[in-house]
Design a protein around this motif. Sequence first.
Motif, short mmCIF file in Angstrom:
data_model
loop_
_atom_site.label_atom_id
_atom_site.label_comp_id
_atom_site.label_asym_id
_atom_site.label_seq_id
_atom_site.Cartn_x
_atom_site.Cartn_y
_atom_site.Cartn_z
N PRO A 101 0.55 -1.07 0.16
CA PRO A 101 -0.38 -0.18 0.09
C PRO A 101 1.16 1.37 -0.20
N LEU A 102 0.97 2.66 -0.16
CA LEU A 102 0.75 4.07 -0.78
C LEU A 102 0.41 4.56 0.05
N THR A 103 0.43 5.46 0.95
CA THR A 103 -0.12 6.25 1.73
C THR A 103 -0.57 7.90 0.91
N LEU A 323 -9.82 -6.34 5.68
CA LEU A 323 -9.04 -5.79 5.06
C LEU A 323 -7.40 -6.79 5.01
N GLY A 324 -7.54 -7.66 6.06
CA GLY A 324 -6.25 -7.93 5.79
C GLY A 324 -5.98 -9.40 5.44
N ILE A 325 -6.80 -9.30 5.21
CA ILE A 325 -7.35 -10.98 3.40
C ILE A 325 -7.90 -10.40 2.87
N GLY A 343 -5.16 -0.52 2.50
CA GLY A 343 -4.10 0.53 2.14
C GLY A 343 -2.71 0.62 3.79
N SER A 344 -2.47 2.02 4.54
CA SER A 344 -0.85 1.82 4.65
C SER A 344 -1.35 1.39 5.80
N ALA A 345 -2.74 1.63 6.57
CA ALA A 345 -2.32 1.53 8.58
C ALA A 345 -1.67 2.15 9.39
N PRO A 346 -1.75 3.47 9.07
CA PRO A 346 -0.30 3.77 9.50
C PRO A 346 -0.12 3.45 10.82
N LYS A 347 -1.53 3.09 11.81
CA LYS A 347 -1.22 3.13 13.27
C LYS A 347 -0.35 1.42 13.12
N ARG A 348 -0.30 0.56 12.74
CA ARG A 348 -0.48 -0.06 13.27
C ARG A 348 1.33 -0.35 12.00
N ALA A 354 1.20 -6.32 11.78
CA ALA A 354 0.59 -6.11 10.75
C ALA A 354 -0.22 -8.01 10.00
N ASN A 355 -1.02 -8.02 9.37
CA ASN A 355 -1.10 -9.26 8.56
C ASN A 355 -1.09 -9.50 6.74
N PRO A 356 -0.37 -9.94 6.69
CA PRO A 356 0.22 -10.04 5.77
C PRO A 356 -1.09 -11.18 4.55
N GLU A 397 -7.03 -12.43 15.88
CA GLU A 397 -6.75 -13.13 17.15
C GLU A 397 -8.61 -12.68 17.72
N ARG A 398 -8.51 -11.14 17.58
CA ARG A 398 -9.19 -10.13 18.72
C ARG A 398 -10.31 -11.09 18.50
N GLN A 399 -10.59 -11.34 17.17
CA GLN A 399 -11.97 -11.66 17.06
C GLN A 399 -12.63 -13.47 17.07
P1 NAP Z 1 -6.38 1.20 6.21
O1 NAP Z 1 -4.58 1.19 5.37
O2 NAP Z 1 -6.27 0.25 4.63
O3 NAP Z 1 -6.47 0.32 7.14
C1 NAP Z 1 -7.39 0.38 7.78
C2 NAP Z 1 -7.70 -0.27 9.10
O4 NAP Z 1 -8.35 -1.43 8.77
C3 NAP Z 1 -6.79 -0.36 9.71
O5 NAP Z 1 -6.53 0.39 10.70
C4 NAP Z 1 -6.60 -1.97 10.07
O6 NAP Z 1 -7.84 -1.68 11.13
C5 NAP Z 1 -7.68 -3.10 9.19
N1 NAP Z 1 -6.08 -2.95 8.41
C6 NAP Z 1 -5.87 -2.17 7.28
N2 NAP Z 1 -4.71 -3.35 6.69
C7 NAP Z 1 -4.49 -4.84 7.27
C8 NAP Z 1 -3.60 -5.16 7.76
N3 NAP Z 1 -3.05 -5.87 6.58
N4 NAP Z 1 -3.96 -6.29 8.95
C9 NAP Z 1 -4.03 -5.97 10.12
N5 NAP Z 1 -5.25 -4.77 9.75
C10 NAP Z 1 -5.56 -4.10 8.52
O7 NAP Z 1 -7.59 2.65 5.60
P2 NAP Z 1 -6.87 4.18 5.81
O8 NAP Z 1 -5.81 4.18 7.34
O9 NAP Z 1 -8.28 4.86 5.79
O10 NAP Z 1 -5.56 4.79 4.47
C11 NAP Z 1 -4.57 4.32 4.84
C12 NAP Z 1 -3.54 5.04 3.59
O11 NAP Z 1 -3.51 3.90 3.22
C13 NAP Z 1 -4.27 6.30 3.73
O12 NAP Z 1 -2.92 7.15 2.96
C14 NAP Z 1 -5.18 5.66 2.15
O13 NAP Z 1 -5.32 6.79 1.24
C15 NAP Z 1 -4.03 4.78 1.62
N6 NAP Z 1 -4.93 3.66 1.05
C16 NAP Z 1 -3.92 3.25 -0.12
C17 NAP Z 1 -4.39 2.19 -0.88
C18 NAP Z 1 -3.09 1.33 -1.81
O14 NAP Z 1 -2.38 1.45 -2.05
N7 NAP Z 1 -3.81 0.77 -3.06
C19 NAP Z 1 -5.35 1.21 -0.46
C20 NAP Z 1 -6.61 2.03 -0.02
C21 NAP Z 1 -6.33 2.83 1.20
P3 NAP Z 1 -7.05 -2.05 12.81
O15 NAP Z 1 -7.13 -0.48 13.29
O16 NAP Z 1 -8.58 -1.82 13.58
O17 NAP Z 1 -6.59 -2.66 13.14
#
Ligand code: NAP
Length: 423
Positions: A101-103, A323-325, A343-348, A354-356, A397-399
């Motif tokens: 993923p890219l932010t 989304l992890g799947i 996406g890049s899920a910055p807080k994780r 993270a789930n690969p 795991e949390r589920q």
């Molecule tokens: P996100 O990165 O998909 O994350 C949202 C939440 O989904 C995470 O906080 C986490 O939930 C869960 N999650 C996502 N991927 C996971 C993984 N591999 N393993 C475990 N949990 C996972 O969505 P976002 O926070 O809306 O977007 C963050 C950035 O990513 C933004 O800059 C966005 O534009 C970018 N983005 C990029 C792409 C791409 O590169 N194709 C796609 C979508 C978004 P919990 O917090 O509950 O653990």
Amino acid sequence: MSYDKIEVPDEGEQITLKEGTEGEIEVPDNPIIPIIHGDGIGKDVGPAAQKVLEAAAEATGRSINWMRVYAGESAQEKYSENLPDETVEAIREHRVAIKGPLTTPVGSGFRSLNVALRQTLDLYANVRPTYYLDGVPSPMKAPEEMDMVTFRENTEDVYAGIEWEAGTDESEQVRDFVEDEMDFDGIMHEGDIGLGLKPISEKGSKRLVREAIDYAIENDRDKVTLVHKGNIMKFTEGQFGDWGMEVAEEEYPDEEVFAAPDSLWETQDEVDIPEDAVMVEERLADAMLQWMQLRTDEFDILAMPNLNGDYLSDAAGAQIGGLGIAPGGNFGTGRMLAEPVHGSAPKRAGQDMANPTAMILSGRLMFDYLGWDDASDLIRDAVEETISSGKVTYDLERQLEGAEKLATSEYTDEIVDTIEQLS
Ligand code: NAP
């Protein structure tokens, strides 16, 4: 081609186009494959996917020669820009690649690098298979009913990036043009206004629908559903539906593809569909979101404009565990760029948590495109076995009661071990 900052591996061959074909690829057993690890959790899931894919390739008598290419934060560090030309060229030249993923900043800042990559390389179909893996926790009563593939148009719609910021001369000029020259008599409120265009073309719609129908035929699927909001956006979404039905009606013999008449408003129970034909029907996007949950097993292949595809595929991903799947891939003519839905899920990020799986299964989709079916099956079996044994990352795991929480790296090693045991 030589690159400035990309290191080409010493060994390995390039994937090429088969002579005399428009989009068929010729795949050596030791291909060079460009990889972008990605931002945020990309730094965790990118190397993890690399390890699993390598193991599955080796177990089936092949080798992958990775070529690291850079976009986002890693490109900023190396090139002081987000998407260097040589990254795009390396992917174009090597034809098949995988990215994490890219932010993308919200509201201001640079445009999405993901969208830029898809548009520049003309990767016009974003394909997301959504299937249930044994052992994955899901909010649904019968998650195994989900076995759907979404085809999302990837180059146009409101993602085309034709927008004018509120308070600028440009947005006022566009407002004047629409009101004065085009005689628009609806409501555009006084004061600052942000405006954008939603281009939906015959070429973009038809090639996407064609891709979805061809996939349905090749993979023995029963139905392609065109999902749009043509009752409101008649000349864009509605036109997508019309062009899609035209492809179904005009480009395939009736016994192969059956374009369901008036499927938006009438049930097809009484319609006589030729045996073995793929039925092509239309559904409105808002209704589709509820049917996907309430009548999951009725849907098979979905084809949609860009924005609908973005929403619907995330919602579908939630039904099979989140989304992890959820894996995905972007396809063009003789080109493919695999990428997870998330996406890049910055807080994780950077915490080895993270789930690969989504990125690993995106690699599996890439293997399908390479024709490496045995390696692809091996990955699915190994992932399924690992999850079923209760060894999972934090998000699952949390589920799951009684499951064992593993770090990204530990979970990856479990899958690699399982691949070795299964092969
Ligand atoms: P996100 O990165 O998909 O994350 C949202 C939440 O989904 C995470 O906080 C986490 O939930 C869960 N999650 C996502 N991927 C996971 C993984 N591999 N393993 C475990 N949990 C996972 O969505 P976002 O926070 O809306 O977007 C963050 C950035 O990513 C933004 O800059 C966005 O534009 C970018 N983005 C990029 C792409 C791409 O590169 N194709 C796609 C979508 C978004 P919990 O917090 O509950 O653990």
